[in-house]
Design an enzyme around this catalytic site. Structure first.
Site, short mmCIF file in Angstrom:
data_model
loop_
_atom_site.label_atom_id
_atom_site.label_comp_id
_atom_site.label_asym_id
_atom_site.label_seq_id
_atom_site.Cartn_x
_atom_site.Cartn_y
_atom_site.Cartn_z
N SER A 132 0.87 -1.18 0.00
CA SER A 132 0.00 0.00 0.00
C SER A 132 0.90 1.22 0.00
CB SER A 132 -0.86 -0.01 1.27
OG SER A 132 -1.43 1.24 1.54
N TYR A 145 -1.52 -0.65 10.70
CA TYR A 145 -1.61 -0.99 9.28
C TYR A 145 -0.30 -0.66 8.56
CZ TYR A 145 -3.43 -1.22 4.52
OH TYR A 145 -3.63 -1.54 3.20
#
Length: 270
Positions: A132, A145
């Site tokens: 990501s 995350y």
């Protein structure tokens, strides 16, 4: 026909990637963690699904043995399974911390570890590990995350050195917020008595929702790029950054350095 194994194929990007590869003639091994989550695979004869809990090496090994009875070779593995957790460190809970680490990081590690022998015996193969923009920069409320995605970046690069002599390629793929179900399923910390935290959470939620809504064409770019990468594996380790947001923030972070970048993030987001 080439064969691709895709984790986290029950919905979102994993599901759409499975359907795209199937439509373009690939044999698709779509892994899901529950039978109730099959979506759209029934009409494609070249998609077969298998139950895999990426957090369990026993589950992975059981499925791998079944898969290798059916498929002589596997060309590409796309480690897509992942989850989100948006929380303040103070308000985080052990269950969610363990869960995101087990899925986002240890899941990738365990899948790679299980299938490296298959690739090594074949003397070829490709791991495409989805990270990501969170694997490139650090943003508010991303403590867990971002940590897992940056860890996957480091893991992938280190692993690539080990596997290059076996004609096994490794790459990572980063992008920003995509309009899929992923954002809807992100676990968030609850409203608390700490006013400052509640204000910050609302700002971050609004910012990410706005970004996601704007990225209406990003999903198509990601799908096409994943297909291109799979069709043309690069021998050298590569990081593929897709979309304006991810590329912009990557170069901005590099250009400004962490102190000025941190200042800009506070001004623009908080």
């Amino acid at each position: 026909m080439k064969t691709v194994l895709i984790t986290g194929a029950s919905g979102g990007l994993g599901n759409l990637t499975s359907l795209l590869f199937a439509k373009r003639g690939w044999l698709v091994i779509a892994t899901i963690h529950h039978l109730d989550l099959i979506e759209g695979f029934e009409t494609h004869s070249n998609i077969k699904y298998y139950i895999i809990d990426v957090t369990s090496f026993e589950s992975i090994e059981k499925a791998k043995n079944e898969i290798l009875k059916e498929y002589k070779t596997i060309d590409v593995i796309i480690n897509n399974a992942g989850k989100g957790y948006r929380s303040f460190v103070e308000l985080s809970c052990d269950k969610e911390i363990d869960s995101i680490i087990n899925v986002n990081l240890l899941g990738v590690i365990k899948i790679c570890r299980a299938f490296i022998p298959t690739f090594r015996t074949q003397n070829y193969g490709q791991f495409i590990n989805i990270t990501s923009v969170a694997g490139l920069v650090n943003l508010p409320l991303g403590s867990f995350y971002h940590s897992t995605k940056q860890a996957v970046e480091s893991f992938s690069e280190c692993m690539s050195y080990e596997l290059s002599d076996f004609n096994i390629s490794v790459c990572t793929v980063q992008f920003g917020n995509v309009p899929t179900d992923f954002q809807k399923n992100v676990v968030k910390s609850q409203i608390s008595e700490i006013k400052h935290y509640n204000i910050m959470m609302n700002k971050i939620n609004a910012f990410l929702e706005k970004k996601t809504c704007k990225n209406i064409h990003l999903l198509d770019h990601i799908l096409e790029k994943l297909y291109t990468i799979a069709e043309n594996p690069n021998k050298s380790y590569r990081k593929y950054t897709i979309g304006f947001d991810a590329n912009c923030i990557k170069y901005l972070r590099r250009l400004l350095g962490y102190r000025i970048f941190n200042f800009v993030v506070k001004k623009k987001i908080l």
